[in-house]
Design an enzyme around this catalytic site. Structure first.
Site, PDB file in Angstrom:
ATOM      1  N   GLU A  81       0.844  -1.203   0.000  1.00  0.00           N
ATOM      2  CA  GLU A  81       0.000   0.000   0.000  1.00  0.00           C
ATOM      3  C   GLU A  81       0.875   1.247   0.000  1.00  0.00           C
ATOM      4  O   GLU A  81       1.693   1.447   0.907  1.00  0.00           O
ATOM      5  CB  GLU A  81      -0.945  -0.007   1.201  1.00  0.00           C
ATOM      6  N   LYS A 271      -8.050  -1.584  10.759  1.00  0.00           N
ATOM      7  CA  LYS A 271      -7.334  -1.964   9.528  1.00  0.00           C
ATOM      8  C   LYS A 271      -6.124  -1.040   9.348  1.00  0.00           C
ATOM      9  O   LYS A 271      -5.025  -1.466   8.980  1.00  0.00           O
ATOM     10  CB  LYS A 271      -8.290  -1.873   8.331  1.00  0.00           C
ATOM     11  N   ASP A 287       3.885 -14.552  11.260  1.00  0.00           N
ATOM     12  CA  ASP A 287       2.612 -15.013  10.709  1.00  0.00           C
ATOM     13  C   ASP A 287       1.569 -13.885  10.825  1.00  0.00           C
ATOM     14  O   ASP A 287       0.992 -13.669  11.889  1.00  0.00           O
ATOM     15  CB  ASP A 287       2.182 -16.255  11.509  1.00  0.00           C
ATOM     16  N   HIS A 384      -2.675   9.898  -0.027  1.00  0.00           N
ATOM     17  CA  HIS A 384      -2.811   8.560  -0.602  1.00  0.00           C
ATOM     18  C   HIS A 384      -2.555   8.588  -2.107  1.00  0.00           C
ATOM     19  O   HIS A 384      -1.764   7.831  -2.640  1.00  0.00           O
ATOM     20  CB  HIS A 384      -4.260   8.120  -0.347  1.00  0.00           C
TER      21      HIS A 384
HETATM   22  C1  MEV Z   1      -6.237   2.655   4.508  1.00  0.00           C
HETATM   23  O1  MEV Z   1      -5.496   1.508   4.175  1.00  0.00           O
HETATM   24  C2  MEV Z   1      -6.351   2.777   6.003  1.00  0.00           C
HETATM   25  C3  MEV Z   1      -7.231   3.919   6.490  1.00  0.00           C
HETATM   26  O2  MEV Z   1      -8.529   3.807   5.921  1.00  0.00           O
HETATM   27  C4  MEV Z   1      -7.283   3.824   7.986  1.00  0.00           C
HETATM   28  C5  MEV Z   1      -8.251   4.745   8.651  1.00  0.00           C
HETATM   29  O3  MEV Z   1      -9.266   5.145   8.015  1.00  0.00           O
HETATM   30  O4  MEV Z   1      -8.042   5.030   9.845  1.00  0.00           O
HETATM   31  C6  MEV Z   1      -6.685   5.253   6.042  1.00  0.00           C
END
Ligand code: MEV
Length: 425
Positions: A81, A271, A287, A384
């Site tokens: 990413e 996530k 792992d 991003h």
């Molecule tokens: C993207 O991989 C992760 C995010 O969506 C985490 C978040 O929203 O806190 C940017």
């Protein structure tokens, strides 16, 4: 597509040829080019898994200048990413100026179970267990000899009923695996114990009322827990990202609180944490499925799925912390076999498992901090898509000079696939 018999017996070339002949792919050379030059190393790689036809690459990056427990680390991160490493670096830079990350390992105990059924009264099986607990522990001595010498091994053994499932029980083994992740070790202990328990039940003539269902370690490791935190006196900074510190951190706290109460947000929030944690876990040959499974079940420990991190502001004092279970190893498994995993561990100064847990948790917290910082200010797409710009340019076949021009052009503009295509045209 037809079924194929005996595929696993093909050698690698035969497997690739079968693939090229039977599927709509023509990138045979791509598969072959992923090879290590060193044949022995390539062979080792192929043996990590089955039916291997190529090596699958992921970017291996570095986040330097991470201050954790007053020690500076350059952290290896493996992720596909595009904004993850940059986000970690940005958070590390900010927190370096404010005391860095503090992390500590709360406990390092792992668990495993032998599940079985017994259809007579529970007092009977409890007595059989109690009378034979030493024998059950002794039967694993040969397996745990080396671990015992290193200060680890079995910590406790208990018999527990599964309350909601009639006639069903588990032997619960709690283990210290020192610097190893220890999955194979725990499973070997459990299987030995399971066979011995069966023998004991037969000797007591209860075999017609008893059946072992299975024995396996648990990837839920709430007693293999680490906490990472950062803290800041809000009076010490005036502004951040064009907002007053008070406003920024109040909004930040609100964003974290939303993830406490809304599971749609909590899942994305966590996530984001795992973007950082996993990149260290993968880089060090650990792992990542186990750490993901443990993190998400831990996020449900209070009966609802919620954020793994929490933020507080008390008397102008901001704290942000992350607690999560992380069953990591720095010896055994792929940690020494995978050349890049062993390089990662060298880069980190050959940490103990406990230290590695602290590093991974700090990167998770850093990642979480950067994500929320972007979300409550510019929005996530700005950073991003900036990182994604190179991917888009690559996809559109841009030349070296076009790439340089595009980087300049988009330095203050929103990146989108269409905007990049228009720019190139
Ligand atoms: C993207 O991989 C992760 C995010 O969506 C985490 C978040 O929203 O806190 C940017």
């Amino acid at each position: 597509m037809n079924f194929i018999e005996g595929f696993s017996k093909f050698n690698k070339t035969q497997k690739i040829n079968w693939l090229l002949d039977n599927m709509k792919v023509d990138q045979g050379t791509t598969l072959i080019e992923t090879k290590y030059i060193d044949d022995a190393l390539q062979k080792r790689f192929e043996n990590f898994s089955e039916n291997t036809i190529a090596n699958f690459h992921l970017p291996f990056g570095i986040a330097p200048n991470f201050l954790i427990n007053d020690k500076v680390y350059s952290i290896p991160m493996v992720t596909e990413e595009s904004s993850v490493v940059a986000a970690s670096c940005k958070a590390a830079k900010f927190w370096n100026e404010h005391g860095g990350f503090k992390a500590y390992t709360k406990s390092m105990t792992k668990v495993g179970h032998v599940y079985f059924t017994f259809d007579l009264s529970s007092e009977i099986i409890e007595k059989v267990f109690k009378d034979n607990i030493e024998r059950l522990l002794n039967c694993t001595r040969a397996i745990s000899l080396n671990m015992d010498k290193r200060g680890g091994g079995i910590k406790s053994l208990e018999l527990l009923p599964l309350d909601k499932l009639s006639n069903t029980y588990k032997l619960e083994l709690r283990v210290n695996t020192c610097d190893a992740m220890g999955a194979n070790f725990i499973n070997s202990l459990l299987e030995a114990m399971s066979a011995e328990f069966r023998k004991i039940v037969i000797e007591n003539h209860f075999e017609n009322h008893f059946e072992i269902i299975f024995a396996i370690l648990s990837n839920y490791t709430p007693e293999c827990l680490v906490e990472a935190s950062v803290a800041l006196n809000l009076n010490q900074i005036n502004e951040i990202d064009g907002m007053s510190a008070q406003h920024f951190f109040s909004k930040f706290k609100k964003a974290v609180d939303i993830a406490k109460f809304d599971k749609f947000r909590a899942t994305t929030h966590n996530k984001g944490i795992m973007n950082g944690v996993d990149s260290v876990v993968i880089a060090t040959g650990n792992d990542f499925r186990a750490t993901e499974a443990a993190a998400h079940s831990f996020a449900c420990k209070d009966g609802i799925y919620k954020s793994l991190s929490e933020a507080e502001i008390v008397d102008h004092f901001f704290t942000f912390k992350l607690s999560l279970p992380l069953a990591l190893g720095t010896v055994g498994g792929l940690t020494n076999l995978h050349p890049l995993a062993s390089l990662s561990l060298d880069m980190l100064g050959k940490p103990s498992a406990s230290e590695l847990m602290q590093i991974a948790a700090s990167v998770g917290l850093a990642q979480n901090f950067s994500a929320i910082r972007s979300l409550i200010t510019t929005g996530i797409q700005k950073g991003h898509m900036k990182m994604h710009l190179l991917n888009i340019l690559d996809q559109l076949g841009a030349s070296v000079s076009q790439i340089e021009d595009a980087k300049k052009h988009f330095s203050d503009k929103v990146v989108s696939f269409q905007a990049v295509r228009d720019f190139l045209n």
